[in-house]
Design a protein around this motif. Structure first.
Motif, PDB file in Angstrom:
ATOM      1  N   GLU A   1      -7.504  -2.409  -2.777  1.00  9.27           N
ATOM      2  CA  GLU A   1      -8.048  -1.870  -4.032  1.00  9.27           C
ATOM      3  C   GLU A   1      -7.088  -0.869  -4.657  1.00  9.27           C
ATOM      4  O   GLU A   1      -7.092  -0.659  -5.869  1.00  9.27           O
ATOM      5  CB  GLU A   1      -9.404  -1.199  -3.775  1.00  9.27           C
ATOM      6  CG  GLU A   1     -10.534  -2.152  -3.427  1.00  9.27           C
ATOM      7  CD  GLU A   1     -11.071  -2.894  -4.632  1.00  9.27           C
ATOM      8  OE1 GLU A   1     -11.041  -2.329  -5.736  1.00  9.27           O
ATOM      9  OE2 GLU A   1     -11.504  -4.045  -4.469  1.00  9.27           O
ATOM     10  N   SER A   2      -6.243  -0.244  -3.817  1.00 11.96           N
ATOM     11  CA  SER A   2      -5.307   0.760  -4.342  1.00 11.96           C
ATOM     12  C   SER A   2      -4.077   0.129  -4.976  1.00 11.96           C
ATOM     13  O   SER A   2      -3.289   0.825  -5.627  1.00 11.96           O
ATOM     14  CB  SER A   2      -4.885   1.722  -3.224  1.00 11.96           C
ATOM     15  OG  SER A   2      -3.920   1.153  -2.353  1.00 11.96           O
ATOM     16  N   VAL A   3      -3.905  -1.181  -4.785  1.00 15.66           N
ATOM     17  CA  VAL A   3      -2.756  -1.905  -5.357  1.00 15.66           C
ATOM     18  C   VAL A   3      -3.230  -2.604  -6.626  1.00 15.66           C
ATOM     19  O   VAL A   3      -4.004  -3.565  -6.575  1.00 15.66           O
ATOM     20  CB  VAL A   3      -2.190  -2.939  -4.366  1.00 15.66           C
ATOM     21  CG1 VAL A   3      -1.025  -3.691  -4.989  1.00 15.66           C
ATOM     22  CG2 VAL A   3      -1.757  -2.248  -3.072  1.00 15.66           C
ATOM     23  N   THR A   4      -2.755  -2.134  -7.779  1.00 17.88           N
ATOM     24  CA  THR A   4      -3.269  -2.647  -9.057  1.00 17.88           C
ATOM     25  C   THR A   4      -2.233  -3.438  -9.859  1.00 17.88           C
ATOM     26  O   THR A   4      -2.540  -3.923 -10.952  1.00 17.88           O
ATOM     27  CB  THR A   4      -3.793  -1.483  -9.931  1.00 17.88           C
ATOM     28  OG1 THR A   4      -2.720  -0.559 -10.187  1.00 17.88           O
ATOM     29  CG2 THR A   4      -4.927  -0.746  -9.224  1.00 17.88           C
ATOM     30  N   ARG A   5      -1.008  -3.558  -9.349  1.00 15.42           N
ATOM     31  CA  ARG A   5       0.005  -4.322 -10.082  1.00 15.42           C
ATOM     32  C   ARG A   5      -0.439  -5.786 -10.224  1.00 15.42           C
ATOM     33  O   ARG A   5      -1.168  -6.302  -9.363  1.00 15.42           O
ATOM     34  CB  ARG A   5       1.339  -4.284  -9.334  1.00 15.42           C
ATOM     35  CG  ARG A   5       1.933  -2.902  -9.178  1.00 15.42           C
ATOM     36  CD  ARG A   5       2.669  -2.433 -10.413  1.00 15.42           C
ATOM     37  NE  ARG A   5       3.345  -1.162 -10.148  1.00 15.42           N
ATOM     38  CZ  ARG A   5       4.600  -1.066  -9.711  1.00 15.42           C
ATOM     39  NH1 ARG A   5       5.319  -2.148  -9.497  1.00 15.42           N
ATOM     40  NH2 ARG A   5       5.133   0.121  -9.484  1.00 15.42           N
ATOM     41  N   PRO A   6       0.023  -6.497 -11.256  1.00 16.12           N
ATOM     42  CA  PRO A   6      -0.279  -7.928 -11.384  1.00 16.12           C
ATOM     43  C   PRO A   6       0.124  -8.692 -10.123  1.00 16.12           C
ATOM     44  O   PRO A   6       1.119  -8.349  -9.472  1.00 16.12           O
ATOM     45  CB  PRO A   6       0.559  -8.345 -12.593  1.00 16.12           C
ATOM     46  CG  PRO A   6       0.719  -7.091 -13.398  1.00 16.12           C
ATOM     47  CD  PRO A   6       0.815  -5.981 -12.385  1.00 16.12           C
TER      48      PRO A   6
ATOM     49  N   THR B   1       0.828  -1.206   0.000  1.00 17.10           N
ATOM     50  CA  THR B   1       0.000   0.000   0.000  1.00 17.10           C
ATOM     51  C   THR B   1       0.863   1.258   0.000  1.00 17.10           C
ATOM     52  O   THR B   1       0.595   2.214  -0.735  1.00 17.10           O
ATOM     53  CB  THR B   1      -0.923   0.012   1.224  1.00 17.10           C
ATOM     54  OG1 THR B   1      -1.684  -1.203   1.250  1.00 17.10           O
ATOM     55  CG2 THR B   1      -1.872   1.191   1.179  1.00 17.10           C
ATOM     56  N   ASP B   2       1.914   1.256   0.816  1.00 17.94           N
ATOM     57  CA  ASP B   2       2.772   2.436   0.935  1.00 17.94           C
ATOM     58  C   ASP B   2       3.568   2.704  -0.336  1.00 17.94           C
ATOM     59  O   ASP B   2       3.807   3.861  -0.692  1.00 17.94           O
ATOM     60  CB  ASP B   2       3.753   2.261   2.096  1.00 17.94           C
ATOM     61  CG  ASP B   2       3.070   2.257   3.455  1.00 17.94           C
ATOM     62  OD1 ASP B   2       1.832   2.427   3.500  1.00 17.94           O
ATOM     63  OD2 ASP B   2       3.771   2.060   4.468  1.00 17.94           O
ATOM     64  N   ASN B   3       3.983   1.622  -1.016  1.00 21.44           N
ATOM     65  CA  ASN B   3       4.921   1.773  -2.132  1.00 21.44           C
ATOM     66  C   ASN B   3       4.296   1.658  -3.524  1.00 21.44           C
ATOM     67  O   ASN B   3       4.773   2.305  -4.460  1.00 21.44           O
ATOM     68  CB  ASN B   3       6.046   0.747  -2.000  1.00 21.44           C
ATOM     69  CG  ASN B   3       6.954   1.034  -0.824  1.00 21.44           C
ATOM     70  OD1 ASN B   3       7.831   1.878  -0.907  1.00 21.44           O
ATOM     71  ND2 ASN B   3       6.733   0.343   0.282  1.00 21.44           N
ATOM     72  N   ILE B   4       3.244   0.861  -3.658  1.00 16.66           N
ATOM     73  CA  ILE B   4       2.617   0.734  -4.990  1.00 16.66           C
ATOM     74  C   ILE B   4       1.101   0.914  -4.905  1.00 16.66           C
ATOM     75  O   ILE B   4       0.380   0.624  -5.862  1.00 16.66           O
ATOM     76  CB  ILE B   4       2.949  -0.628  -5.664  1.00 16.66           C
ATOM     77  CG1 ILE B   4       2.552  -1.803  -4.762  1.00 16.66           C
ATOM     78  CG2 ILE B   4       4.431  -0.697  -6.018  1.00 16.66           C
ATOM     79  CD1 ILE B   4       2.757  -3.171  -5.433  1.00 16.66           C
ATOM     80  N   GLY B   5       0.620   1.403  -3.734  1.00 17.07           N
ATOM     81  CA  GLY B   5      -0.791   1.711  -3.563  1.00 17.07           C
ATOM     82  C   GLY B   5      -0.966   3.186  -3.277  1.00 17.07           C
ATOM     83  O   GLY B   5      -0.211   4.020  -3.777  1.00 17.07           O
ATOM     84  N   TYR B   6      -1.941   3.531  -2.431  1.00 22.51           N
ATOM     85  CA  TYR B   6      -2.241   4.954  -2.234  1.00 22.51           C
ATOM     86  C   TYR B   6      -1.370   5.656  -1.199  1.00 22.51           C
ATOM     87  O   TYR B   6      -1.555   6.833  -0.916  1.00 22.51           O
ATOM     88  CB  TYR B   6      -3.717   5.196  -1.953  1.00 22.51           C
ATOM     89  CG  TYR B   6      -4.365   4.475  -0.797  1.00 22.51           C
ATOM     90  CD1 TYR B   6      -3.736   4.293   0.436  1.00 22.51           C
ATOM     91  CD2 TYR B   6      -5.670   4.000  -0.936  1.00 22.51           C
ATOM     92  CE1 TYR B   6      -4.368   3.671   1.487  1.00 22.51           C
ATOM     93  CE2 TYR B   6      -6.321   3.364   0.112  1.00 22.51           C
ATOM     94  CZ  TYR B   6      -5.669   3.199   1.326  1.00 22.51           C
ATOM     95  OH  TYR B   6      -6.309   2.585   2.360  1.00 22.51           O
ATOM     96  N   GLY B   7      -0.407   4.957  -0.617  1.00 22.24           N
ATOM     97  CA  GLY B   7       0.583   5.641   0.201  1.00 22.24           C
ATOM     98  C   GLY B   7       0.389   5.479   1.699  1.00 22.24           C
ATOM     99  O   GLY B   7      -0.684   5.110   2.180  1.00 22.24           O
ATOM    100  N   ARG B   8       1.469   5.791   2.438  1.00 23.69           N
ATOM    101  CA  ARG B   8       1.498   5.544   3.875  1.00 23.69           C
ATOM    102  C   ARG B   8       0.508   6.403   4.645  1.00 23.69           C
ATOM    103  O   ARG B   8      -0.153   5.916   5.571  1.00 23.69           O
ATOM    104  CB  ARG B   8       2.910   5.792   4.428  1.00 23.69           C
ATOM    105  CG  ARG B   8       3.014   5.459   5.913  1.00 23.69           C
ATOM    106  CD  ARG B   8       4.361   5.834   6.520  1.00 23.69           C
ATOM    107  NE  ARG B   8       4.445   5.354   7.903  1.00 23.69           N
ATOM    108  CZ  ARG B   8       3.863   5.963   8.957  1.00 23.69           C
ATOM    109  NH1 ARG B   8       3.147   7.063   8.757  1.00 23.69           N
ATOM    110  NH2 ARG B   8       3.981   5.451  10.175  1.00 23.69           N
TER     111      ARG B   8
END
Length: 271
Positions: free
Chosen positions: A72-77, A39-46
Motif C-alpha cells: 500500500e505504501s508503493v504508489t508508483r504506476p 518498499t525501501d526505495n519508493i515506499g515507506y522505507g526500510r
C-alpha cells in the motif's frame, strides 16, 4: 480422485519426475527481494518494513497484513515498478547453472512466491531468457483500483492467492498436493527459501534449504523444523546432485544443516 486425475492437475508431474524443486523467488533466486526493494526505495522505507518482518516472525501480525501494508505504501504506476525492478534486481550468480541442470535432468522447478506473478515473470524473462517459460510460477496477483488503471499513480493493489489465509499465499496448499500423492509416484520434494514468506512451506517438503543469515533459519531452529543451509545456488546444486546420485540422503542433509546452525555456521546466532 484417482491417481491419474490427481497427477493431471499438477503440471510439474507431466514428465513423471523423481524429484521436484520448489523455491521462493525474492531473495532466494534473486540477490535482493523485489518487494523489499520497492518498499525501501519508493515506499515507506526500510525501518518500518523491517519492523513488519520482525512482528511477523514474533506472531504480532500475520504475513498477509504486513505485506499488504508494505505494498500500500508503493504508489508508483505498476509499469514503472516493473521497470525499476528490472533495472536493479540481480539473479543469484549460480541459479542459471542450477536451472540448466534441472532442465537436463528432469527436475522441474516450481516458483512459489508471496510476490506478484507479473513482476516475477518479467524479472525471470529478463534474467534467464526464453527458458524461464519452462518454470511454473505461482504467486499473488495485481488489479486496478476502482476508477483507475494499474499504470497510473496509486492505480494498483495486490490480490492475494489465498485471501482467507494469514499467509496471503499459503504455499503449503500447493506442496501438499504433491506430498499427498501415492508413494509409488510421489517425487522427492525440495524447497529453498529465506524469510517470513516461507513459513507456510517450511514443514512441507523432504528437504528445506534455508538461506544463511536469514529469518527462515531463526524460525526453523525455534520450531524444530529440519533444514540445511545454503549461501547461494552453487551449494544447492552440489547437494541436490549428491542426493539424486544416491551419495547422500535428504535426512543426512537436514542433519548436517542443524549441526551447522548449532556450530554457528548458519549466519544466525544459535539460541
Amino acid at each position: 480422485m484417482g491417481v491419474q486425475s490427481a497427477v493431471a492437475d499438477l503440471p510439474a508431474m507431466k514428465t513423471d519426475p523423481k524429484y521436484i524443486f520448489f523455491t521462493d523467488f525474492d531473495g532466494t533466486i534473486t540477490l535482493q527481494d523485489s518487494n523489499d526493494y520497492m518498499t525501501d526505495n519508493i515506499g515507506y522505507g526500510r525501518e518500518k518494513r523491517r519492523q513488519g518482518n520482525l512482528d511477523t516472525l514474533s506472531g504480532k501480525i500475520n504475513f498477509r497484513d504486513s505485506f499488504r501494508d508494505m505494498m500500500e505504501s508503493v504508489t508508483r504506476p505498476y509499469s514503472e515498478c516493473i521497470q525499476i525492478l528490472c533495472d536493479n534486481i540481480k539473479l543469484d550468480p549460480y541459479f542459471a547453472e542450477f536451472f540448466q541442470w534441472s532442465l537436463e535432468n528432469n527436475v522441474p522447478v516450481v516458483v512459489l512466491s508471496s510476490g506478484m506473478e507479473p513482476i516475477i515473470k518479467a524479472l525471470l524473462k529478463k534474467l534467464i531468457g526464453p527458458d524461464a517459460e519452462k518454470m511454473q510460477v505461482i504467486g499473488n496477483y495485481v488489479k486496478a483500483r476502482p476508477g483507475k488503471t494499474i499504470n497510473e499513480e496509486g492505480g494498483w493493489e495486490i490480490v492475494f492467492h489465498h485471501p482467507e489465509s494469514g499467509f496471503g499465499h499459503d504455499k503449503s496448499v500447493t506442496l501438499r498436493k504433491y506430498s499427498s500423492l501415492p508413494e509409488d509416484v510421489r517425487p522427492t520434494m525440495f524447497y529453498a527459501g529465506d524469510g517470513v514468506s516461507d513459513l507456510s512451506a517450511a514443514r512441507e517438503t523432504d528437504l528445506l534449504f534455508a538461506k544463511k543469515g536469514h529469518d527462515l533459519i531463526s524460525y526453523c531452529a525455534k520450531e524444530n523444523v529440519p533444514f540445511t543451509v545454503f549461501e547461494d545456488w552453487s551449494s544447492i546444486l552440489e547437494k541436490v546432485k549428491e542426493i539424486t546420485a544416491g551419495k547422500t540422503t535428504v535426512q543426512e542433509a537436514a542433519h548436517q544443516g542443524y549441526e551447522a546452525y548449532k556450530a554457528g555456521d548458519a549466519g544466525i546466532k544459535p539460541t
